[in-house]
Design an enzyme around this catalytic site. Sequence first.
Site, short mmCIF file in Angstrom:
data_model
loop_
_atom_site.label_atom_id
_atom_site.label_comp_id
_atom_site.label_asym_id
_atom_site.label_seq_id
_atom_site.Cartn_x
_atom_site.Cartn_y
_atom_site.Cartn_z
N TYR A 140 13.80 17.69 6.95
CA TYR A 140 14.90 16.73 7.01
C TYR A 140 16.20 17.50 7.17
CZ TYR A 140 18.48 13.48 5.25
OH TYR A 140 19.60 12.71 5.11
N GLU A 142 21.66 12.23 11.37
CA GLU A 142 20.49 12.52 10.53
C GLU A 142 19.25 12.70 11.38
OE1 GLU A 142 19.34 10.32 6.57
OE2 GLU A 142 18.12 9.50 8.20
#
Length: 380
Positions: free
Chosen positions: A101, A190
């Site tokens: 991530y 993101e």
Amino acid sequence: MDLYEYQGKELFRRFGIPVSDGRLATSPEEARIAAQELGGQVVVKAQVLTGGRGKAGGIKLADGPDEAESHARAILGMDINGHVVRKLWIESASDIATEYYLSLTFDRGEKKALFMLTKEGGIDIEEVAAERPEALARLHVDPLEGFQRYQARRLIYGAGIEDEGEQKQIARIAEQLYAAFIGSDAMLCEINPLIVTPDGEVKALDSKFTVDDNALYRHPDIAEMRDLDAYPPEERAARAKDVTYVKLDGEVGVLGNGAGLVMSTLDVVALAGGRPANFCDLGGGGDAQGVVDALEIITADPQVNAILFNIFGGITRCDEVARGILQALGQLTIDDPIVVRLDGTNAEEGRRLLQEAAPANLHVEPTMLEAAKRAVELAT
Ligand code: GDP
Ligand code: MN
């Protein structure tokens, strides 16, 4: 403004961040053609402005055109967290060895951009932050210094990424992501998951990209990406009329002059035991046309049972606003009760004008709290 995954990936691509090849499709037939053109295994991905598509069944692997078409048929029209799927992104499928991530957001407290990186990608980042905070590497970037190489290394070591090939690629992707974030005036970039393939190649498998609305004038190409169909019809109408309006789900229609005042009005409606139906800011002025436009949008919502005007006259004079309200009421037929609180410059004159004209459904109250209580009473 939130971008769809495929739009965010288009920006990623422009800044050099590796993404898979893909095609947009709005029908099962287009999905079939896209899968044919891409060849091999593909992923059919619902394009909606919300996360958790995978869990909701909005992301499916397909072995070829036939399967892509049938998955597309199943996913189009699906409701994912209140968003109806109208578009699909058909992408060449990737083999996944691990999911990481990586994100970049704006930390208002620190007034700096904040990188977050963890090896525990693919799942809810809030969960990682709450349950295993030590697994989440965080790093602020000074806007004047920019993002430096040594910071990329610190971020990557902090997350515990040990493979040298991965380290190099992620360092470059972090730099590119910072360039995309600054270059697009983003609020959020993101990548979840940032994957490593079995061959050791790192790439962005998903994209969540939010651009600051106030900076869109500097990015006409991004502004053009706005999809009006994704907004509730009331918000679309409001945008067309230049009215600042956000739909909420209560019964008391709210309008006032100034965003701060309207926000406190929402609180006071809640305090009085009611639920606001919307946020609506008339801006500084209170001219009749602005009031007409706002009232048209607010009353188009069938859930509205009463309307609360909260006006504080500063530079705007209350008598002018009162004339605007009366003129607007003359142009529209409104059955719902209307409660008005007028205060500030020339308030007495304004109240007198309203009381003299006194349409039966108009109630003038002296304070914000009393007006809110009255509106809530009338709405229930
Ligand atoms: P989200 O659920 O809205 O966050 O959508 P994502 O794009 O992040 O996809 C969710 C999950 O689907 C990923 O974490 C992957 O596990 C899986 N997925 C997506 N694309 C692919 C792909 O190309 N290959 C494989 N094997 N899995 C994929
Ligand atoms: Mn994701």
